[in-house]
Design a protein around this motif. Structure first.
Motif, PDB file in Angstrom:
ATOM      1  N   ALA A 109      -0.093   8.542 -10.615  1.00 13.65           N
ATOM      2  CA  ALA A 109      -1.081   7.755  -9.889  1.00 13.65           C
ATOM      3  C   ALA A 109      -0.408   6.873  -8.847  1.00 13.65           C
ATOM      4  O   ALA A 109      -0.932   6.687  -7.738  1.00 13.65           O
ATOM      5  N   ASN A 110       0.764   6.324  -9.175  1.00 14.05           N
ATOM      6  CA  ASN A 110       1.495   5.474  -8.246  1.00 14.05           C
ATOM      7  C   ASN A 110       1.940   6.260  -7.019  1.00 14.05           C
ATOM      8  O   ASN A 110       1.844   5.777  -5.882  1.00 14.05           O
ATOM      9  N   LEU A 111       2.420   7.461  -7.217  1.00 11.47           N
ATOM     10  CA  LEU A 111       2.837   8.299  -6.095  1.00 11.47           C
ATOM     11  C   LEU A 111       1.653   8.710  -5.224  1.00 11.47           C
ATOM     12  O   LEU A 111       1.771   8.834  -4.002  1.00 11.47           O
ATOM     13  N   ASN A 112       0.506   8.929  -5.848  1.00 10.98           N
ATOM     14  CA  ASN A 112      -0.680   9.365  -5.101  1.00 10.98           C
ATOM     15  C   ASN A 112      -1.316   8.241  -4.294  1.00 10.98           C
ATOM     16  O   ASN A 112      -2.039   8.495  -3.328  1.00 10.98           O
ATOM     17  N   ALA A 113      -1.073   6.985  -4.721  1.00  8.49           N
ATOM     18  CA  ALA A 113      -1.712   5.839  -4.056  1.00  8.49           C
ATOM     19  C   ALA A 113      -0.873   5.387  -2.866  1.00  8.49           C
ATOM     20  O   ALA A 113      -0.242   4.339  -2.880  1.00  8.49           O
ATOM     21  N   ARG A 114      -0.851   6.206  -1.845  1.00  7.72           N
ATOM     22  CA  ARG A 114      -0.126   5.884  -0.622  1.00  7.72           C
ATOM     23  C   ARG A 114      -0.955   6.283   0.588  1.00  7.72           C
ATOM     24  O   ARG A 114      -1.949   6.991   0.482  1.00  7.72           O
ATOM     25  N   PHE A 115      -0.540   5.771   1.745  1.00  8.64           N
ATOM     26  CA  PHE A 115      -1.148   6.155   3.018  1.00  8.64           C
ATOM     27  C   PHE A 115      -2.647   5.884   3.047  1.00  8.64           C
ATOM     28  O   PHE A 115      -3.460   6.735   3.391  1.00  8.64           O
ATOM     29  N   GLY A 116      -3.002   4.656   2.642  1.00  9.76           N
ATOM     30  CA  GLY A 116      -4.395   4.239   2.751  1.00  9.76           C
ATOM     31  C   GLY A 116      -5.276   4.626   1.591  1.00  9.76           C
ATOM     32  O   GLY A 116      -6.495   4.465   1.651  1.00  9.76           O
ATOM     33  N   GLN A 117      -4.679   5.108   0.491  1.00 11.83           N
ATOM     34  CA  GLN A 117      -5.466   5.528  -0.665  1.00 11.83           C
ATOM     35  C   GLN A 117      -5.533   4.413  -1.707  1.00 11.83           C
ATOM     36  O   GLN A 117      -4.505   3.929  -2.168  1.00 11.83           O
ATOM     37  N   GLU A 118      -6.738   4.001  -2.063  1.00 11.95           N
ATOM     38  CA  GLU A 118      -6.893   3.010  -3.120  1.00 11.95           C
ATOM     39  C   GLU A 118      -6.828   3.697  -4.479  1.00 11.95           C
ATOM     40  O   GLU A 118      -7.039   4.912  -4.586  1.00 11.95           O
ATOM     41  N   GLY A 119      -6.526   2.923  -5.509  1.00  8.74           N
ATOM     42  CA  GLY A 119      -6.536   3.518  -6.835  1.00  8.74           C
ATOM     43  C   GLY A 119      -5.908   2.626  -7.885  1.00  8.74           C
ATOM     44  O   GLY A 119      -5.155   1.697  -7.578  1.00  8.74           O
ATOM     45  N   ILE A 120      -6.242   2.915  -9.139  1.00  6.09           N
ATOM     46  CA  ILE A 120      -5.620   2.258 -10.280  1.00  6.09           C
ATOM     47  C   ILE A 120      -4.339   3.009 -10.602  1.00  6.09           C
ATOM     48  O   ILE A 120      -4.359   4.230 -10.778  1.00  6.09           O
ATOM     49  N   GLU A 142       0.809  -1.225   0.000  1.00  7.43           N
ATOM     50  CA  GLU A 142       0.000   0.000   0.000  1.00  7.43           C
ATOM     51  C   GLU A 142       0.839   1.270   0.000  1.00  7.43           C
ATOM     52  O   GLU A 142       0.354   2.332  -0.409  1.00  7.43           O
ATOM     53  N   ASN A 143       2.089   1.186   0.474  1.00  9.35           N
ATOM     54  CA  ASN A 143       2.862   2.406   0.700  1.00  9.35           C
ATOM     55  C   ASN A 143       4.146   2.543  -0.106  1.00  9.35           C
ATOM     56  O   ASN A 143       4.668   3.654  -0.219  1.00  9.35           O
ATOM     57  N   SER A 144       4.666   1.446  -0.656  1.00  8.15           N
ATOM     58  CA  SER A 144       5.941   1.551  -1.359  1.00  8.15           C
ATOM     59  C   SER A 144       5.738   1.734  -2.864  1.00  8.15           C
ATOM     60  O   SER A 144       5.592   0.764  -3.618  1.00  8.15           O
ATOM     61  N   ASP A 145       5.737   2.974  -3.304  1.00  5.46           N
ATOM     62  CA  ASP A 145       5.638   3.247  -4.739  1.00  5.46           C
ATOM     63  C   ASP A 145       6.880   2.734  -5.468  1.00  5.46           C
ATOM     64  O   ASP A 145       6.816   2.360  -6.638  1.00  5.46           O
ATOM     65  N   ILE A 146       8.027   2.675  -4.764  1.00  6.33           N
ATOM     66  CA  ILE A 146       9.273   2.196  -5.378  1.00  6.33           C
ATOM     67  C   ILE A 146       9.155   0.723  -5.754  1.00  6.33           C
ATOM     68  O   ILE A 146       9.466   0.324  -6.882  1.00  6.33           O
ATOM     69  N   ILE A 147       8.682  -0.102  -4.816  1.00 11.27           N
ATOM     70  CA  ILE A 147       8.553  -1.532  -5.083  1.00 11.27           C
ATOM     71  C   ILE A 147       7.477  -1.790  -6.132  1.00 11.27           C
ATOM     72  O   ILE A 147       7.659  -2.611  -7.042  1.00 11.27           O
ATOM     73  N   VAL A 176      -3.476  -2.237  -9.365  1.00 11.98           N
ATOM     74  CA  VAL A 176      -4.355  -1.584  -8.399  1.00 11.98           C
ATOM     75  C   VAL A 176      -3.708  -1.592  -7.018  1.00 11.98           C
ATOM     76  O   VAL A 176      -3.106  -2.593  -6.608  1.00 11.98           O
ATOM     77  N   VAL A 177      -3.828  -0.491  -6.309  1.00 15.76           N
ATOM     78  CA  VAL A 177      -3.480  -0.457  -4.890  1.00 15.76           C
ATOM     79  C   VAL A 177      -4.788  -0.495  -4.109  1.00 15.76           C
ATOM     80  O   VAL A 177      -5.678   0.330  -4.342  1.00 15.76           O
ATOM     81  N   MET A 178      -4.911  -1.470  -3.202  1.00 12.72           N
ATOM     82  CA  MET A 178      -6.150  -1.622  -2.438  1.00 12.72           C
ATOM     83  C   MET A 178      -5.817  -1.882  -0.970  1.00 12.72           C
ATOM     84  O   MET A 178      -5.335  -2.960  -0.621  1.00 12.72           O
TER      85      MET A 178
END
Length: 404
Positions: free
Chosen positions: A361-372, A337-342, A383-385
Motif C-alpha cells: 500500500a505504501n508503494l502504491n500511494a505515490r504520484f497523487g494517490q491517496e490511501g491508507i 505524498e511521494n517518498s515511500d522511503i521516508i 494515511v497519504v493524502m
C-alpha cells in the motif's frame, strides 16, 4: 469540504512569493484547474511565465527586470486571450501571515490591507510580496471581489500554552512575538479529506498532519481544530526542511557573531537557505536526489534522511501530549505524498503508537494517490493524502463572493 452552488464558480487563485507568482483558475465546485502556471525569477534578468492550458504547456519570456505588476498584466492578457475572464467570480490571494488579526478568510478592503501590512513585519519576504500581488490584482481586476486566505488562520485555535514563547510577556503584548504556524490551508484540507476517507466526523477526529516539502510542518489536530503546530513566529522553526535548519540552540547566534564574525543577514541566510537536507547532504535540497544518493551508499545522504526522519518522528510523538488519542497520521506535501522511503522510516520509528506500514500500500500511494498505508490491524492509521491548498483558497473566495 464546504460546497458551493452547482453553477460554475471560477476563481483566480494567486500565490505571490518574493520573486515568483503561482496562479490558477479553479472551479471551486470541483477543484478542476482550468489554467495554471508559474511566473518565476521576477525582478531578475530572465523572468518568465510557464503555464498549462488544455493539456499544453507554454512558456512566455518576460522583459528583464519585470516584476509582479508586469507579470499580472501578462496574466490578465493571457486570461482574456483564452476568454477565461467572463466566468471569473473572484480573485483569491494566499496570504502567508495574518498575525492575530485574521482567524478566517476575508474580503479585502482598506482595513484588511492595513492588517496585512502590520503582520508583514513578521514575515517580510512573504508579506510584502502578498501585498504587491493584491495591489496589482486590484488594479487589473477592478470589478472582482478580492479575498485574502491566510496560512496562519487555521492555527488561531491554539491556546496560549501552545503559542507563547518563554520570553518576557511584553514581547507578546507589545510586539506580537508568539508562535503562529503556517501551512494552515494544507493541514485543514487534508484533515477534512482524511476524515472522509476514514468515514468519521471531522469534529470527532484526532490527527497529526505532516506537510513535508521544501518547507515542512506538523500539526496536531484535535476534534478538527489545530491545537499545536511546529512552525512558529516564522516558517523557520520546527522540523528539518529542504534548506531550513528547523529548531536550533538560540545560543548559536552569539557563537556565530562573536567567534565567526557572522552578520545577522549571514545568519539568516545560513539558517534559511543553506541548512536542512541541503546542508547535511551537501548535495541538494531535493529529496529525490538525496534518496538516489542514499541508495547508492552516499553516507551524507543517508545521514540527512535519517536525521530528517528522526526529527519528524520526535515531533509527531510529542503531539500525543495534546491529543492523547490518535486516529491517524497524515502524510502530505511533495515529500509526504511521494517518498515511500521516508514514510516507512517514520512509521517504523513510531511503532509504539500502534502504527505499522503495509509495504504494498505504501508503494502504491505515490504520484497523487491517496490511501491508507497501514494494515487493518494497526491501532492508529497511516494515511497519504495529497494536498490542494489552491482549492481551499478557491472555495473560500467563492463562498465569500456569493454572499456579496
Amino acid at each position: 469540504m464546504p460546497t458551493t452552488s452547482p453553477k460554475s464558480q471560477h476563481v483566480l487563485v494567486l500565490n505571490c512569493g518574493s520573486s515568483s507568482l503561482k496562479f490558477a483558475i479553479i472551479d471551486a465546485n470541483t477543484g478542476h484547474e482550468i489554467i495554471s502556471g508559474l511566473a518565476e525569477r521576477l525582478g531578475a534578468t530572465t523572468p518568465s511565465i510557464k503555464y498549462k492550458f488544455n493539456g499544453a504547456k507554454t512558456v512566455i519570456n518576460l522583459v528583464a527586470g519585470q516584476a509582479h505588476a508586469e507579470a499580472i498584466d501578462t496574466l490578465v492578457s493571457l486570461i482574456k486571450d483564452h476568454s477565461l475572464d467572463e466566468q471569473l467570480i473572484a480573485v483569491g490571494h494566499r496570504v502567508v501571515h495574518g498575525g492575530e488579526h485574521f482567524t478566517q478568510s476575508v474580503l479585502i478592503d482598506e482595513k484588511v490591507i492595513a492588517g496585512i501590512t502590520q503582520a508583514a513585519t513578521l514575515a517580510p519576504l512573504h508579506g510584502h510580496a502578498n501585498l504587491l500581488g493584491i495591489a496589482s490584482a486590484q488594479a487589473s481586476f477592478e470589478g472582482l471581489p478580492q479575498i485574502a486566505v491566510f496560512d496562519t488562520a487555521f492555527h488561531q485555535t491554539m491556546n496560549e500554552v501552545a503559542y507563547l514563547y518563554a520570553l518576557p510577556y511584553k514581547l507578546y503584548t507589545e510586539f506580537g512575538v508568539r508562535r503562529y504556524g503556517f501551512h494552515g490551508t494544507s493541514h485543514f484540507y487534508v484533515a477534512g479529506q482524511t476524515a472522509k476517507l476514514l468515514n468519521q466526523p471531522i469534529e470527532q477526529s484526532n490527527f497529526i498532519s505532516a506537510h513535508l516539502g521544501n518547507g515542512c510542518s506538523v500539526c496536531a489536530i484535535k476534534n478538527g481544530k489545530s491545537v499545536d503546530t511546529s512552525m512558529g513566529l516564522t516558517p523557520l522553526e520546527g522540523l528539518m526542511m529542504g534548506t531550513r535548519s528547523g529548531d536550533i540552540d538560540p545560543g548559536l547566534f552569539n557563537f556565530l557573531t562573536t567567534q565567526l564574525d557572522y552578520t545577522a543577514q549571514q545568519i539568516d541566510n545560513l539558517l534559511n537557505q543553506k541548512s536542512g537536507l541541503l546542508g547535511i547532504s551537501e548535495l541538494s535540497n531535493d529529496c529525490r536526489t538525496i534518496e538516489e544518493a542514499a541508495v547508492a551508499g552516499n553516507k551524507k545522504a543517508i545521514l540527512a534522511l535519517d536525521m530528517f526522519c528522526y526529527r519528524l518522528s520526535k515531533q509527531i510523538a510529542a503531539y500525543m501530549v495534546p491529543l492523547q488519542r490518535l486516529d491517524a497520521i497524515i502524510f502530505t506535501g511533495g515529500i509526504g505524498e511521494n517518498s515511500d522511503i521516508i514514510r516507512e522510516k517514520v512509521i517504523s520509528l513510531l511503532a509504539f503508537l500502534g502504527l505499522d506500514c503495509d509495504q504494498k500500500a505504501n508503494l502504491n500511494a505515490r504520484f497523487g494517490q491517496e490511501g491508507i498505508i497501514s494494515s487493518s490491524q494497526a491501532r492508529s492509521k497511516a494515511v497519504v493524502m495529497p494536498t490542494n491548498e489552491e482549492w481551499v483558497i478557491a472555495l473560500d473566495a467563492a463562498n465569500i463572493a456569493k454572499e456579496l
